[in-house]
Design a protein around this motif. Sequence first.
Motif, mmCIF file in Angstrom:
data_model
loop_
_atom_site.group_PDB
_atom_site.id
_atom_site.type_symbol
_atom_site.label_atom_id
_atom_site.label_comp_id
_atom_site.label_asym_id
_atom_site.label_seq_id
_atom_site.Cartn_x
_atom_site.Cartn_y
_atom_site.Cartn_z
ATOM 1 N N HIS A 148 -24.514 57.047 39.515
ATOM 2 C CA HIS A 148 -24.923 57.598 40.801
ATOM 3 C C HIS A 148 -24.065 58.377 41.440
ATOM 4 N N GLN A 149 -22.796 58.024 41.395
ATOM 5 C CA GLN A 149 -21.707 58.361 42.106
ATOM 6 C C GLN A 149 -21.235 60.031 41.346
ATOM 7 N N VAL A 150 -21.398 59.808 39.928
ATOM 8 C CA VAL A 150 -21.422 61.233 39.497
ATOM 9 C C VAL A 150 -22.371 62.217 40.010
ATOM 10 N N ALA A 151 -23.762 61.786 39.932
ATOM 11 C CA ALA A 151 -24.596 62.727 40.743
ATOM 12 C C ALA A 151 -24.341 62.966 42.014
ATOM 13 N N ASN A 152 -23.768 62.062 42.697
ATOM 14 C CA ASN A 152 -23.630 62.353 44.160
ATOM 15 C C ASN A 152 -22.330 63.658 44.108
ATOM 16 N N ALA A 153 -21.347 63.566 43.163
ATOM 17 C CA ALA A 153 -20.223 64.320 43.236
ATOM 18 C C ALA A 153 -20.688 65.630 42.838
ATOM 19 N N LEU A 154 -21.729 65.738 41.782
ATOM 20 C CA LEU A 154 -22.342 66.989 41.499
ATOM 21 C C LEU A 154 -23.134 67.458 42.630
ATOM 22 N N LEU A 155 -23.818 67.079 43.532
ATOM 23 C CA LEU A 155 -24.415 67.492 44.609
ATOM 24 C C LEU A 155 -23.297 67.704 45.936
ATOM 25 N N GLY A 156 -22.015 67.444 45.743
ATOM 26 C CA GLY A 156 -21.213 67.732 46.737
ATOM 27 C C GLY A 156 -20.558 66.745 47.518
ATOM 28 N N GLY A 157 -20.764 65.621 46.954
ATOM 29 C CA GLY A 157 -20.338 64.591 47.457
ATOM 30 C C GLY A 157 -18.907 63.909 47.220
ATOM 31 N N PRO A 158 -18.308 62.842 47.482
ATOM 32 C CA PRO A 158 -16.985 62.472 46.800
ATOM 33 C C PRO A 158 -16.747 62.797 45.424
ATOM 34 N N ARG A 159 -15.764 63.332 44.893
ATOM 35 C CA ARG A 159 -15.476 63.656 43.695
ATOM 36 C C ARG A 159 -15.227 62.380 42.369
ATOM 37 N N TRP A 160 -14.524 61.528 43.218
ATOM 38 C CA TRP A 160 -13.980 60.574 42.406
ATOM 39 C C TRP A 160 -14.378 59.092 42.511
ATOM 40 N N ASP A 161 -15.356 58.826 43.258
ATOM 41 C CA ASP A 161 -16.039 57.534 43.802
ATOM 42 C C ASP A 161 -16.496 56.749 42.318
ATOM 43 N N TRP A 162 -16.654 57.471 41.512
ATOM 44 C CA TRP A 162 -17.253 56.996 40.067
ATOM 45 C C TRP A 162 -16.332 56.347 39.375
ATOM 46 N N VAL A 163 -14.986 56.486 39.379
ATOM 47 C CA VAL A 163 -13.975 55.933 38.754
ATOM 48 C C VAL A 163 -13.739 54.557 38.806
ATOM 49 N N ARG A 164 -13.957 54.103 39.953
ATOM 50 C CA ARG A 164 -13.586 52.534 40.337
ATOM 51 C C ARG A 164 -14.510 51.974 39.349
ATOM 52 N N PRO A 165 -15.836 51.986 39.516
ATOM 53 C CA PRO A 165 -16.971 51.388 38.800
ATOM 54 C C PRO A 165 -16.763 51.605 37.097
ATOM 55 N N ALA A 166 -16.282 52.877 36.707
ATOM 56 C CA ALA A 166 -16.175 53.193 35.457
ATOM 57 C C ALA A 166 -14.663 52.448 34.843
ATOM 58 N N LEU A 167 -13.743 52.327 35.630
ATOM 59 C CA LEU A 167 -12.758 51.342 35.290
ATOM 60 C C LEU A 167 -12.984 50.211 35.091
ATOM 61 N N ILE A 168 -13.939 49.465 35.814
ATOM 62 C CA ILE A 168 -14.170 47.979 35.739
ATOM 63 C C ILE A 168 -15.003 47.824 34.347
ATOM 64 N N TRP A 169 -15.959 48.867 34.025
ATOM 65 C CA TRP A 169 -16.405 48.872 32.736
ATOM 66 C C TRP A 169 -15.501 49.027 31.589
ATOM 67 N N ALA A 170 -14.607 49.946 31.735
ATOM 68 C CA ALA A 170 -13.489 50.183 30.658
ATOM 69 C C ALA A 170 -12.834 48.768 30.352
ATOM 70 N N ALA A 171 -12.573 48.175 31.584
ATOM 71 C CA ALA A 171 -11.658 46.794 31.395
ATOM 72 C C ALA A 171 -12.318 45.835 30.638
ATOM 73 N N LEU A 172 -13.751 45.617 30.918
ATOM 74 C CA LEU A 172 -14.329 44.557 30.244
ATOM 75 C C LEU A 172 -14.479 45.077 28.679
ATOM 76 N N ALA A 173 -14.516 46.320 28.595
ATOM 77 C CA ALA A 173 -14.939 46.649 26.972
ATOM 78 C C ALA A 173 -13.496 46.234 26.319
#
Length: 224
Positions: A148-173
Amino acid sequence: MPLKSQRELLLACLLAATAGYVDAVGFLDLGGFFVSFMSGNTTRMAAETTTSHIAGVGKALGLIGLFFVGTVAGGLLAHYRDGRVSVLVGTSTLVGIAAVASTQPWLPVPAVLIAAVAMGMLNATFVHDGQVSVPVTYVTGSIVKAGHQVANALLGGPRWDWVRPALIWAALACGALLGGALYSAMGGMPALWPALSALVALTLITWRVRRSDAIPAATADPAT
């Protein structure tokens, strides 16, 4: 609630990695069931029901029940003094008992079952207004949030908010990869010992940091 600081994000990632590690160890020991991913166990329970594998249904239900008990216990600990530290102490204690059980056959409870309770408890680490704000043992929500945060970034929202949840996923993996590797290398459930070491270290660091943060607040002049 978003994580307040980079320090909290780091803690969430390290706990997610530890949870992934424990879940991989449990998954391999249980032959395809989970100690922290109850959506997977629910699907497995339903599938086992349709094929009349009663033992599999019972195993999935038992794990879900143990995880639920852990979440209740974690919720209670979250309201006791420094809730976050209390939750981490409780989780570390349970994983410690599970690690001992993995090497001492005279203990009556299988280590993997204790680990399921511990993983339920761990989810109370980040609680805000009585609600779990950052679930650290499962990351479906983190993937959805990142999308959802990537979608928001594509629509002009904050560009890097998606990084935090992605990091949590990567950490678990990454934690799961390590857990699977050490399960094979250490010969089964004794692979819980490294997870215990990580939890104890994170508990002590969290206690020290929160204690140091509390001292200035307690000594500050109320008039200023």
